[in-house]
Scaffold this active site. Structure first.
Site, PDB file in Angstrom:
ATOM      1  N   TYR A 130      -0.888   8.361  -2.762  1.00 29.95           N
ATOM      2  CA  TYR A 130      -0.941   8.226  -4.211  1.00 29.95           C
ATOM      3  C   TYR A 130      -2.184   8.934  -4.773  1.00 29.95           C
ATOM      4  CZ  TYR A 130       2.654   4.524  -4.254  1.00 29.95           C
ATOM      5  OH  TYR A 130       3.809   3.803  -4.161  1.00 29.95           O
ATOM      6  N   GLY A 131      -3.187   9.097  -3.920  1.00 22.28           N
ATOM      7  CA  GLY A 131      -4.514   9.531  -4.376  1.00 22.28           C
ATOM      8  C   GLY A 131      -4.524  10.805  -5.191  1.00 22.28           C
TER       9      GLY A 131
ATOM     10  N   CYS B 263      -4.003  -1.219  -2.101  1.00 23.08           N
ATOM     11  CA  CYS B 263      -4.027   0.224  -2.300  1.00 23.08           C
ATOM     12  C   CYS B 263      -4.986   0.469  -3.446  1.00 23.08           C
ATOM     13  CB  CYS B 263      -2.616   0.724  -2.650  1.00 23.08           C
ATOM     14  SG  CYS B 263      -2.547   2.437  -3.198  1.00 23.08           S
ATOM     15  N   ASN B 264      -6.092   1.145  -3.131  1.00 24.48           N
ATOM     16  CA  ASN B 264      -7.096   1.328  -4.174  1.00 24.48           C
ATOM     17  C   ASN B 264      -6.571   2.126  -5.346  1.00 24.48           C
ATOM     18  OD1 ASN B 264     -10.064   0.363  -3.616  1.00 24.48           O
ATOM     19  ND2 ASN B 264      -9.117   0.783  -1.638  1.00 24.48           N
ATOM     20  N   THR B 265      -5.780   3.168  -5.053  1.00 24.02           N
ATOM     21  CA  THR B 265      -5.290   4.006  -6.143  1.00 24.02           C
ATOM     22  C   THR B 265      -4.387   3.207  -7.068  1.00 24.02           C
ATOM     23  OG1 THR B 265      -5.402   5.921  -4.691  1.00 24.02           O
ATOM     24  CG2 THR B 265      -4.117   6.158  -6.700  1.00 24.02           C
TER      25      THR B 265
ATOM     26  N   GLU C 207      -7.395   9.205  10.176  1.00 20.52           N
ATOM     27  CA  GLU C 207      -6.011   9.404  10.623  1.00 20.52           C
ATOM     28  C   GLU C 207      -5.950  10.325  11.846  1.00 20.52           C
ATOM     29  OE1 GLU C 207      -3.517  10.261   7.208  1.00 20.52           O
ATOM     30  OE2 GLU C 207      -3.642   8.157   6.605  1.00 20.52           O
TER      31      GLU C 207
ATOM     32  N   CYS D  78     -11.959   1.985  -0.107  1.00 18.11           N
ATOM     33  CA  CYS D  78     -10.739   2.594   0.431  1.00 18.11           C
ATOM     34  C   CYS D  78     -10.347   1.804   1.664  1.00 18.11           C
ATOM     35  CB  CYS D  78     -10.990   4.060   0.790  1.00 18.11           C
ATOM     36  SG  CYS D  78      -9.642   4.825   1.728  1.00 18.11           S
ATOM     37  N   THR D  79      -9.066   1.496   1.793  1.00 13.16           N
ATOM     38  CA  THR D  79      -8.641   0.621   2.894  1.00 13.16           C
ATOM     39  C   THR D  79      -8.675   1.316   4.259  1.00 13.16           C
ATOM     40  OG1 THR D  79      -6.367   1.184   2.347  1.00 13.16           O
ATOM     41  CG2 THR D  79      -7.230  -0.897   1.482  1.00 13.16           C
ATOM     42  N   HIS D  80      -8.904   2.636   4.280  1.00 17.26           N
ATOM     43  CA  HIS D  80      -9.126   3.282   5.577  1.00 17.26           C
ATOM     44  C   HIS D  80     -10.548   3.032   6.102  1.00 17.26           C
ATOM     45  CE1 HIS D  80      -5.414   5.446   4.902  1.00 17.26           C
ATOM     46  NE2 HIS D  80      -5.572   6.197   5.971  1.00 17.26           N
TER      47      HIS D  80
ATOM     48  N   ASP E 180       0.868  -1.189   0.000  1.00 16.49           N
ATOM     49  CA  ASP E 180       0.000   0.000   0.000  1.00 16.49           C
ATOM     50  C   ASP E 180       0.893   1.223   0.000  1.00 16.49           C
ATOM     51  OD1 ASP E 180      -2.288   1.610   0.126  1.00 16.49           O
ATOM     52  OD2 ASP E 180      -2.286   1.639   2.308  1.00 16.49           O
ATOM     53  N   SER E 181       0.324   2.366  -0.363  1.00 16.57           N
ATOM     54  CA  SER E 181       1.101   3.603  -0.291  1.00 16.57           C
ATOM     55  C   SER E 181       1.379   3.991   1.158  1.00 16.57           C
ATOM     56  CB  SER E 181       0.359   4.725  -1.000  1.00 16.57           C
ATOM     57  OG  SER E 181      -0.917   4.904  -0.437  1.00 16.57           O
TER      58      SER E 181
END
Lengths: 291, 291
Positions: free
Chosen positions: B62-63, B94-96, B171, B209-211, B30-31
């Site tokens: 990366y988004g 990482c979705n992006t 975050e 989104c992984t968040h 992931d980023s």
């Protein structure tokens, strides 16, 4: 143009033709778009200069990165502006780079360098009567304690408060939005509590992030009237003008020239950047600094 | 280990000692930290595997970056996990990067690669009866329309909604906070209005989104009960397990092995990452991928 301090290079000499004072070439650097608020103030204050703005958008945000990484990115960006674009002055319009890498930047280029942390601290020193100052900024800037250190050097006590959600709220365009007012109210009430607990009597609040000038009206409405709000973009432009002995009355006479560079999507830079610059941005050029 | 599809490399053979089934080595990329929610689900679902996680934290997020930049970063990260760390499978958590660079990643390494966009779309296909699906994600993922394309390939119609404030709210640690509830309520009511305007009858909501798995309880309380919420971390782990024919009953028998790499501050990675992984992180190693 030789390397010299900002305060020793007045631009009052005439060119060979004798017709015009020379136009200083000013490089403005930020990790992204926020520094455009500084450029906006510079364009208003010193319209006779020519400007080259670099947003290191491929590597933004610097705020979450380590000192070593920020220094590496900032030095390559500074070298690009000075060595490849011929900037004779460098304004580091990025709080994180100013906080973490100003010494490295100064050591890497041969022109005067001014950073927004020191201009903010200078303005706080001029403003404060009590000697107690509040600073709001990103988490990285606060963790660096760069404002506290710069204030201490000037005989001030500073209390710093991280406000991590303000940048994404500004970038979402929620400038005068109920959620932004609520978030700001939470951050500022925490800050007032910390101020009280520390026994401080602050009379000055420094906006220690270049995104925050867009929230200045909201912030000024949200804090006690006794707090003088310092807009880092505005005071940076004023201090650059002072260092360059720039005349104040050229505003209507000269059309300033600006070039824009970004390390990532130029179309995104144009679209988002215009909000920060307060006018349309045309002709952004892509540059690859590695990474 | 030769390159092969995820569905053709069952790990049921025994080692030379004959005592244990071989433990697949899975690289998770992931980023930043968000992909740790995918690793968390993988550790629960396939505890017998060994894991190498790379967060490209020096270059996150990366988004906001262009396709070319994201592909360059993701390919160098994938090569690190496969060529230097010996990963036999690669999960792009990482979705992006999954949205913008999956083809480039697949072309650059010789092991099977699975991305969270396709696992989310697979799960949506299995879940939806109406064929109409909603997706919430970051601005970059939505702008790529990767979920819409992946859903279309599976005979589904997808409506995508960018929710740029959710990542910074997670975050900030405001997981079950009034501001987060308000922001979510604004985003979801806009989404419901767009759903209505488009004449869709969705029965599935993909958290793209992984968040967002950290907000899953809040999101499930905020949407109509008729919407089945798909947690991309959970469904990715399930699909990796299926591809590897991983047994379901090893959870208590084996202690999984994990190594963590970050391209920036390892202390920050430890501190922030633990929230996403749901357990303490020890021994993060710094790696320089350039940039």
């Amino acid at each position: 143009m030789t390397a010299a301090g900002f305060d020793s290079t007045p631009h009052s000499e005439t060119t060979e033709s004798g017709a015009q004072p020379s136009a200083p070439s000013i490089g403005v650097f930020d990790s992204g778009f926020g520094g455009l608020t500084v450029l906006r103030s510079l364009l208003e204050r010193i319209p006779s200069a020519s400007y080259t703005y670099l947003g290191d958008t491929a590597r933004l945000p610097y705020g979450a990165k380590s000192q070593a990484t920020v220094a590496r990115y900032a030095v390559s960006s500074a070298k690009f502006l000075v060595e490849e674009q011929g900037a004779e002055y460098l304004v580091i319009a990025c709080n994180t780079a100013s906080a973490l890498a100003l010494d490295e930047i100064r050591a890497s280029v041969s022109v005067p360098v001014l950073g927004v942390v020191e201009t903010g601290a200078n303005a706080a020193q001029a403003s404060s009567r009590t000697g107690d100052v509040l600073v709001v900024a990103t988490a990285a800037t606060v963790e660096s304690h760069a404002y506290a250190a710069a204030c201490r050097e000037r005989g001030l006590r500073a209390l710093e408060k991280a406000c991590p959600l303000l940048v994404p709220l500004v970038e979402e365009g929620w400038i005068d939005h109920p959620v932004t007012r609520e978030v700001l109210s939470i951050y500022l009430s925490e800050l007032m509590q910390q101020t009280h607990d520390a026994g401080l009597m602050p009379d000055t609040l420094v906006l220690g992030c270049t995104h925050y000038p867009l929230l200045r009206p909201l912030i000024e409405r949200s804090v006690p009237a006794s707090l003088h709000v310092i807009d880092s973009a505005e005071v940076t432009a004023a201090q650059v003008a002072e260092a360059l002995c720039a005349p104040k009355d050229t505003a209507s006479a000269v059309k300033p020239a600006s070039r824009f560079f970004a390390t990532d999507s130029v179309s995104k830079f144009r679209a988002l950047g215009s909000r920060f610059l307060g006018r349309p941005i045309e002709g952004v050029e892509l540059v690859n600094l590695g990474g």
